[in-house]
Design a protein around this motif. Structure first.
Motif, PDB file in Angstrom:
ATOM      1  N   GLY A  20      15.617-125.150  43.437  1.00  0.00           N
ATOM      2  CA  GLY A  20      14.599-126.192  43.457  1.00  0.00           C
ATOM      3  C   GLY A  20      14.470-126.982  42.177  1.00  0.00           C
ATOM      4  N   LEU A  21      15.439-126.879  41.266  1.00  0.00           N
ATOM      5  CA  LEU A  21      15.375-127.670  40.029  1.00  0.00           C
ATOM      6  C   LEU A  21      15.381-129.150  40.380  1.00  0.00           C
ATOM      7  CD1 LEU A  21      15.522-127.573  36.863  1.00  0.00           C
ATOM      8  CD2 LEU A  21      17.993-127.894  37.132  1.00  0.00           C
ATOM      9  N   PRO A  22      14.354-129.917  39.980  1.00  0.00           N
ATOM     10  CA  PRO A  22      14.317-131.346  40.352  1.00  0.00           C
ATOM     11  C   PRO A  22      15.460-132.114  39.714  1.00  0.00           C
ATOM     12  CG  PRO A  22      12.582-130.828  38.774  1.00  0.00           C
ATOM     13  CD  PRO A  22      13.188-129.524  39.174  1.00  0.00           C
ATOM     14  N   ALA A  23      15.998-133.069  40.455  1.00  0.00           N
ATOM     15  CA  ALA A  23      17.167-133.807  39.981  1.00  0.00           C
ATOM     16  C   ALA A  23      16.812-134.857  38.943  1.00  0.00           C
ATOM     17  CB  ALA A  23      17.877-134.464  41.160  1.00  0.00           C
ATOM     18  N   ALA A  61      30.384-124.284  32.606  1.00  0.00           N
ATOM     19  CA  ALA A  61      30.373-125.743  32.630  1.00  0.00           C
ATOM     20  C   ALA A  61      28.969-126.247  32.935  1.00  0.00           C
ATOM     21  CB  ALA A  61      31.358-126.254  33.687  1.00  0.00           C
ATOM     22  N   PHE A  62      28.702-127.451  32.530  1.00  0.00           N
ATOM     23  CA  PHE A  62      27.397-128.084  32.739  1.00  0.00           C
ATOM     24  C   PHE A  62      27.039-128.119  34.217  1.00  0.00           C
ATOM     25  CE2 PHE A  62      24.982-131.934  33.733  1.00  0.00           C
ATOM     26  CZ  PHE A  62      23.900-131.808  32.878  1.00  0.00           C
ATOM     27  N   ALA A  63      25.809-127.708  34.521  1.00  0.00           N
ATOM     28  CA  ALA A  63      25.354-127.715  35.916  1.00  0.00           C
ATOM     29  C   ALA A  63      23.990-128.356  36.083  1.00  0.00           C
ATOM     30  CB  ALA A  63      25.322-126.289  36.460  1.00  0.00           C
ATOM     31  N   GLY A  64      23.395-128.855  35.017  1.00  0.00           N
ATOM     32  CA  GLY A  64      22.098-129.515  35.137  1.00  0.00           C
ATOM     33  C   GLY A  64      21.258-129.309  33.894  1.00  0.00           C
ATOM     34  N   THR A  65      20.158-130.040  33.822  1.00  0.00           N
ATOM     35  CA  THR A  65      19.216-129.899  32.704  1.00  0.00           C
ATOM     36  C   THR A  65      17.797-129.874  33.240  1.00  0.00           C
ATOM     37  OG1 THR A  65      18.674-132.228  32.252  1.00  0.00           O
ATOM     38  CG2 THR A  65      20.770-131.400  31.395  1.00  0.00           C
ATOM     39  N   ASN A  66      16.867-129.629  32.332  1.00  0.00           N
ATOM     40  CA  ASN A  66      15.449-129.688  32.686  1.00  0.00           C
ATOM     41  C   ASN A  66      14.907-131.110  32.620  1.00  0.00           C
ATOM     42  OD1 ASN A  66      15.593-129.980  29.913  1.00  0.00           O
ATOM     43  ND2 ASN A  66      13.937-128.535  29.460  1.00  0.00           N
ATOM     44  N   ASN A  67      15.792-132.081  32.363  1.00  0.00           N
ATOM     45  CA  ASN A  67      15.427-133.502  32.333  1.00  0.00           C
ATOM     46  C   ASN A  67      14.356-133.824  31.288  1.00  0.00           C
ATOM     47  OD1 ASN A  67      17.133-134.514  34.540  1.00  0.00           O
ATOM     48  ND2 ASN A  67      15.843-133.221  35.830  1.00  0.00           N
ATOM     49  N   GLN A  68      14.357-133.061  30.229  1.00  0.00           N
ATOM     50  CA  GLN A  68      13.506-133.362  29.081  1.00  0.00           C
ATOM     51  C   GLN A  68      14.334-134.123  28.044  1.00  0.00           C
ATOM     52  OE1 GLN A  68      10.289-132.797  28.646  1.00  0.00           O
ATOM     53  NE2 GLN A  68       9.825-131.404  30.364  1.00  0.00           N
ATOM     54  N   PRO A  69      13.707-134.909  27.176  1.00  0.00           N
ATOM     55  CA  PRO A  69      14.468-135.683  26.183  1.00  0.00           C
ATOM     56  C   PRO A  69      15.117-134.784  25.132  1.00  0.00           C
ATOM     57  CG  PRO A  69      12.119-135.856  25.756  1.00  0.00           C
ATOM     58  CD  PRO A  69      12.256-135.159  27.081  1.00  0.00           C
ATOM     59  N   TYR A  70      16.276-135.191  24.661  1.00  0.00           N
ATOM     60  CA  TYR A  70      16.963-134.477  23.591  1.00  0.00           C
ATOM     61  C   TYR A  70      16.377-134.864  22.244  1.00  0.00           C
ATOM     62  CZ  TYR A  70      20.566-133.371  20.163  1.00  0.00           C
ATOM     63  OH  TYR A  70      21.241-132.908  19.065  1.00  0.00           O
TER      64      TYR A  70
END
Length: 407
Positions: free
Chosen positions: A189-192, A252-261
């Motif tokens: 359920g990690l939001p895209a 390998a990369f599979a997603g992020t928490n969509n927070q700013p770096y």
């Protein structure tokens, strides 16, 4: 692959603060911090003059430019791109006669796994030439391709070269014996596109930890190691399995928490905690302030999730898959701004600076959020400590030439 020097798959990783002496060995730590914050001066490269007595090069035919600067003469492909391409003679390419082209041919063949439309007709010939001599390969390229100097919209042919690599970490399937930092697969359920919990919340909230408990891929020893892995977005793990055996795998990369770096080096500079974000400054600060290391890492709210991929003997020398969808080739693949150079384009790269002298054929096979601009490239250095050392210090002037099929 989405990577950062970028910030690539930008993020840092950490757990509860520990004594800095329990972190990486000295050499690897120098590599890591140099990579994160290293900034070196660059000097311009220069194309050599044609050899005395050489026949005059035939003047390339003029090219019609589209509204964004791309060559309109290339049907259906480049009119949308934002770089300005200027047709030139082969003699303009610095070191063109000296490159070991056979070293780049593996990258060319990987291009042909998912070729750009303009290059698909050349793939059968490129495959046959994989066993040809360098002279034959060079003659074929001169016959079938035309070089274009890549410039920005204002005509500037100089840009910036940086580098990235695939870190290799010791890891364990079972927590303990110093392995305390988790690498997670994405939670269900990690939001895209919407922000999820921050790094601090991921590492401190019991309800979030409960969601991730079954998503641990492996444990590593050091939060700074995980930091580099999050920034690169991919890496190799030498994993100690539960039965005591060791296996090499890729994450390998599979997603992020969509927070700013947020850069931890910048965080230190802005607070006056170090005078410059070099290894001596950060190392001295971390050793003097072990209880604030966690605070520094939490300053970056972005968090990266991974997926595990097998690494068999045949794939051990190949890099991770880039944004083009093909494995990267160490020293012969670059990340580019895809609005300036299409994936799968052979590119002549020339860069001369304090860190390296490079004049070679590379393939545009990847991209990254920090790789922006017409004359901008991120050089894939490979995996391990030596590659990380190069990636950490390479920041210098760049010139690029696209090699496009003749019409």
């Amino acid at each position: 692959m989405v990577h950062q020097i970028r910030p690539r798959n930008s993020a840092s990783a950490s757990m509860a603060s520990r004594k800095i002496s329990s972190m990486l060995p000295s050499l690897m730590r120098q590599v890591i911090v140099a990579f994160i914050v290293g900034v070196l001066a660059a000097c311009a490269s220069r194309a050599p003059a044609p050899a005395p007595g050489a026949p005059a090069a035939q003047e390339p035919a003029p090219v019609r430019l589209g509204p964004l600067g791309g060559p309109l003469a290339v049907p259906g492909t480049l009119s949308q791109y934002r770089s300005h391409w200027v047709p030139v003679a082969w003699e303009e390419l610095p070191g063109w006669q000296d490159d070991a082209l056979h070293e780049a041919w593996e990258a060319w063949l990987r291009n042909c796994e998912r070729p750009a439309p303009a290059f698909a007709p050349l793939c059968p010939e490129a495959r046959r030439l994989s066993i040809a001599s360098e002279e034959e390969q060079r003659a074929w390229m001169q016959e079938r391709l035309r070089p274009y100097r890549i410039e920005s919209a204002d005509g500037n042919a100089n840009g910036l070269l940086t580098s990235y690599f695939e870190p290799e970490l010791q890891a364990a399937r079972v927590r303990g014996d110093g392995y305390e930092v988790p690498l997670y697969a994405p939670p269900p359920g990690l939001p895209a596109r919407q922000p999820w919990y921050t790094r601090e919340q991921i590492e401190t909230r019991p309800e979030v930890q409960a969601q991730l408990a079954a998503r641990v891929i492996a444990w590593v020893r050091d939060p700074i190691e995980a930091l580099v892995l999050h920034i690169q977005g991919t890496g190799r793990l030498r994993v100690q399995e539960a039965d005591g055996s060791t296996r090499l795998v890729r994450v390998a990369f599979a997603g992020t928490n969509n927070q700013p770096y947020q850069s931890v080096g910048k965080w230190l500079l802005e607070r006056g905690l170090v005078r410059d974000a070099t290894w001596p400054g950060i190392s001295a600060w971390a050793q003097a302030n072990p209880d604030r290391v966690q605070e520094m890492l939490w300053a970056n709210p972005r968090y990266v999730f991974f997926r595990e991929e097998p690494l068999d003997a045949l794939a051990a020398d190949a890099g991770p898959r880039g944004a083009q969808g093909v494995p990267l080739t160490p020293g012969r693949s670059i990340a580019v701004d895809r609005s300036s150079i299409p994936y799968g384009t052979p590119v002549w790269l020339a860069s001369d600076g304090p860190s390296a002298h490079l004049a070679r054929l590379v393939m545009a096979q990847d991209t990254g959020s920090a790789i922006v601009g017409a004359v901008r490239a991120d050089y894939f250095a490979g995996s391990g400590e030596a590659a990380g050392e190069l990636a950490g210090r390479l920041k210098q002037n760049l010139r690029l030439w696209a090699l496009w099929p003749r019409q």
